[in-house]
Motif scaffolding. Sequence first.
Motif, PDB file in Angstrom:
ATOM      1  N   CYS A   1       0.855  -1.188   0.000  1.00  0.00           N
ATOM      2  CA  CYS A   1       0.000   0.000   0.000  1.00  0.00           C
ATOM      3  C   CYS A   1       0.895   1.243   0.000  1.00  0.00           C
ATOM      4  O   CYS A   1       1.784   1.377   0.840  1.00  0.00           O
ATOM      5  CB  CYS A   1      -0.895  -0.017   1.244  1.00  0.00           C
ATOM      6  N   GLU A   2       0.656   2.149  -0.930  1.00  0.00           N
ATOM      7  CA  GLU A   2       1.478   3.367  -1.007  1.00  0.00           C
ATOM      8  C   GLU A   2       1.142   4.343   0.113  1.00  0.00           C
ATOM      9  O   GLU A   2       1.994   5.103   0.546  1.00  0.00           O
ATOM     10  CB  GLU A   2       1.309   4.044  -2.369  1.00  0.00           C
ATOM     11  N   TYR A   3      -0.099   4.345   0.579  1.00  0.00           N
ATOM     12  CA  TYR A   3      -0.525   5.315   1.585  1.00  0.00           C
ATOM     13  C   TYR A   3       0.200   5.101   2.912  1.00  0.00           C
ATOM     14  O   TYR A   3       0.673   6.046   3.525  1.00  0.00           O
ATOM     15  CB  TYR A   3      -2.042   5.239   1.777  1.00  0.00           C
TER      16      TYR A   3
ATOM     17  N   CYS B   1      -4.582   1.617   8.484  1.00  0.00           N
ATOM     18  CA  CYS B   1      -4.601   2.439   7.266  1.00  0.00           C
ATOM     19  C   CYS B   1      -6.001   2.369   6.659  1.00  0.00           C
ATOM     20  O   CYS B   1      -6.547   1.280   6.474  1.00  0.00           O
ATOM     21  CB  CYS B   1      -3.562   1.912   6.281  1.00  0.00           C
TER      22      CYS B   1
ATOM     23  N   VAL C   1      -6.798   2.963   3.634  1.00  0.00           N
ATOM     24  CA  VAL C   1      -6.759   2.525   2.239  1.00  0.00           C
ATOM     25  C   VAL C   1      -6.693   1.003   2.148  1.00  0.00           C
ATOM     26  O   VAL C   1      -7.464   0.370   1.440  1.00  0.00           O
ATOM     27  CB  VAL C   1      -5.573   3.173   1.492  1.00  0.00           C
ATOM     28  N   CYS C   2      -5.769   0.387   2.884  1.00  0.00           N
ATOM     29  CA  CYS C   2      -5.588  -1.068   2.810  1.00  0.00           C
ATOM     30  C   CYS C   2      -6.266  -1.789   3.975  1.00  0.00           C
ATOM     31  O   CYS C   2      -6.180  -3.016   4.072  1.00  0.00           O
ATOM     32  CB  CYS C   2      -4.116  -1.422   2.761  1.00  0.00           C
TER      33      CYS C   2
ATOM     34  N   ARG D   1      -1.149  -4.206   2.206  1.00  0.00           N
ATOM     35  CA  ARG D   1      -1.099  -4.633   0.805  1.00  0.00           C
ATOM     36  C   ARG D   1      -1.937  -3.704  -0.070  1.00  0.00           C
ATOM     37  O   ARG D   1      -2.947  -3.171   0.344  1.00  0.00           O
ATOM     38  CB  ARG D   1      -1.597  -6.063   0.675  1.00  0.00           C
ATOM     39  N   LYS D   2      -1.478  -3.563  -1.301  1.00  0.00           N
ATOM     40  CA  LYS D   2      -2.176  -2.721  -2.267  1.00  0.00           C
ATOM     41  C   LYS D   2      -3.527  -3.356  -2.585  1.00  0.00           C
ATOM     42  O   LYS D   2      -3.630  -4.562  -2.806  1.00  0.00           O
ATOM     43  CB  LYS D   2      -1.338  -2.588  -3.533  1.00  0.00           C
ATOM     44  N   ILE D   3      -4.551  -2.514  -2.611  1.00  0.00           N
ATOM     45  CA  ILE D   3      -5.886  -2.972  -2.983  1.00  0.00           C
ATOM     46  C   ILE D   3      -5.963  -2.956  -4.510  1.00  0.00           C
ATOM     47  O   ILE D   3      -5.716  -1.911  -5.127  1.00  0.00           O
ATOM     48  CB  ILE D   3      -6.985  -2.072  -2.370  1.00  0.00           C
TER      49      ILE D   3
END
Length: 93
Positions: free
Chosen positions: A54-56, A81, A83-84, A89-91
Motif C-alpha cells: 500500500c502506497e498510503y 490504514c 486505504v488497505c 497490501r495494495k488494494i
Amino acid sequence: MLNLLPVIKEIKKKIEELEEEKNERIKEINQQYEERIQRYSNALLVIQELNEACEYCEGTGKILPKDSELEPYYTSQFVNCPVCLGTGRKIPD
C-alpha cells in the motif's frame, strides 16, 4: 551630427540572434529532459504495477491519526490504514 543608427541596428541584430540561439537551446534542453522524464515515467508505471505494498501507509498497515501529525510531542496510537484496512497490501483496482 552624431549618427549612431548603424550601431543601434547592429545591437538590435545581435539581440535577435541571441534570442534565436536561446530559443533553440531551450528547445533542445526541453527535448532532452522530456525524453529523460518519459523514461522515468515509464519505469514508474511498471514498478507501480509490480508493487504489492500500500502506497498510503508504505506497506506497514498503520498510520498516525491526522491530529497527532500536528502535535509532534504527543504520543499517539497508530491506527489501521484507511486505504488497505491495515493489511499493508495494495488494494487491486
